[in-house]
Design an enzyme around this catalytic site. Structure first.
Site: not given
Ligand code: UDP
Length: 370
Positions: A206
């Site tokens: 993403h």
């Molecule tokens: N996550 C979720 N469903 C999904 C993809 C990610 O629940 O389909 C959760 C994942 O387990 C983690 C969080 O979203 O806890 C991560 O978010 P994201 O990847 O959007 O953002 P980042 O961590 O890169 O800021």
């Protein structure tokens, strides 16, 4: 003591699940939850409030995706109004999104002290919008809760006084510990998708640096197609990534790449716990891979979570060539890293944050809301 917590994006809801729970169990502590609306689809927002039992937001600003500037500007304006009315003693923000930055700027300009959870993370890549958000937030925050010793060092290197920095561990570890068993009991995702434990690769993408560059996104699709010749690939697709993929009509997935909408946290945790390898550009998912002892390949040039590379649980595969990315993912199958190290604490980060704030509450100066 009144804390206004600002959330807006998926990882912030997940982090808030454990921190809000501790706040609400703390005597004389009231939490006021502000949702900016940055993520608003049911499967990017509501599902987390429901399954992680996060209290309903007190205010929902409903600010939707626009340009960075417009979105952040509207958030600052909306948050400022809410803070003037609700008059909290502290404002707490998480991570590195536009909601984090807007919350921090609105608060500090009203002289409300800002608490930053997940402070000190650095990719040292200022092309990332998240890097700008976290650097600015760290420098205006009154107290910074760092998840790792590396994060503390980054803050020290930037001249932030040590008295403002607390090493508390990672709240995402608290969440994974808290909900791991529930995911095993309730999630049916493996049987629904006909997957066998440790016999599939899980992927998420993403970050703007991958989604906004057609060549990189094509490389990722090519790599996943190649990997799917060895093992099925499960790919819950973020709305931003889906929108770009729909425009890049030449990107076609092979049948063994199972694409699906974003899943809830319990389904995700289950998929992470049983994957052979996780390929991702997510920050949170790199750590969750480690919590589950699942090898991870990060589809970026760098990572903020450098300890995972040192512990051999993570490797970098910048998406510049499909064959090499696929090879990196396939070669990670069955690999193991250090299982003894505990770089993210013992799952007590939320408690540490709450008790620190309580200890400081009495020392806080009265707010001037002019
Ligand atoms: N996550 C979720 N469903 C999904 C993809 C990610 O629940 O389909 C959760 C994942 O387990 C983690 C969080 O979203 O806890 C991560 O978010 P994201 O990847 O959007 O953002 P980042 O961590 O890169 O800021």
């Amino acid at each position: 003591m009144k804390i206004a917590t600002i959330v807006g994006a998926r990882p912030q809801f997940i982090k808030a699940a454990v921190v809000s729970r501790v706040f609400r169990a703390t005597p004389d502590c009231t939490e006021f939850l502000i949702h900016t609306g940055q993520h608003y689809d049911g499967n990017m927002s509501d599902v987390f409030f429901d399954e992680l039992e996060i209290p309903c937001p007190d205010v929902h600003l409903g600010i939707r995706a626009e340009s960075q500037g417009a979105q952040t500007g509207r958030m600052i304006e909306g948050i400022e109004c809410v803070l003037l009315e609700s008059q909290p003693d502290w404002v707490l923000v998480y991570g590195d999104t536009n909601s984090t930055l807007a919350g921090a700027l609105a608060s500090v300009k009203l002289h409300i002290p800002v608490l930053h959870v997940e402070a000190g993370l650095r990719s040292f890549n200022r092309m990332m919008p998240e890097e700008i958000n976290r650097v600015v937030t760290d420098h205006v925050a009154e107290f910074l809760f760092a998840p790792t010793a590396t994060a503390v060092q980054n803050l020290t290197d930037e001249g932030i006084p040590p008295a403002r920095v607390q090493l508390v561990g990672d709240v995402m570890f608290d969440v994974a510990l808290s909900f791991g068993e529930r995911a095993e009991r309730h999630s049916r995702i493996l049987s629904q998708l006909k997957l066998a434990s440790r016999r599939y690769v899980l992927c998420t993408i993403h970050r703007a640096q991958n989604t906004d560059e057609p060549a990189r996104l094509r490389t990722i699709v090519e790599a996943l197609n190649r990997v799917s010749e060895e093992l099925p690939v499960v790919f819950p697709i973020h709305p931003r990534t889906r929108a770009v993929l729909e425009n890049l009509q030449t990107c076609v997935f092979r049948p063994a790449v199972i694409t699906l909408p974003p899943v809830g946290y319990l389904e995700m945790l289950m998929l992470e716990r049983h994957a052979a390898v996780i390929a991702t550009d997510s920050g949170g998912i790199q750590k969750e891979a480690f919590f589950c002892h699942t090898p991870c390949v990060t589809l970026r040039e760098e990572t903020e979570w450098t300890e995972l590379i040192q512990l051999n649980w993570n490797r970098l595969a910048p998406p510049t060539d499909g064959a090499s990315v696929a090879e990196c993912i396939i070669s990670a199958i069955g690999s193991r890293g250090d299982t003894e190290a505990k770089p993210y604490g013992e799952g007590k980060a939320a408690e540490r944050i709450a008790s620190f704030i309580v200890s400081r509450a009495h020392a806080a100066a009265p707010r001037d809301f002019r």
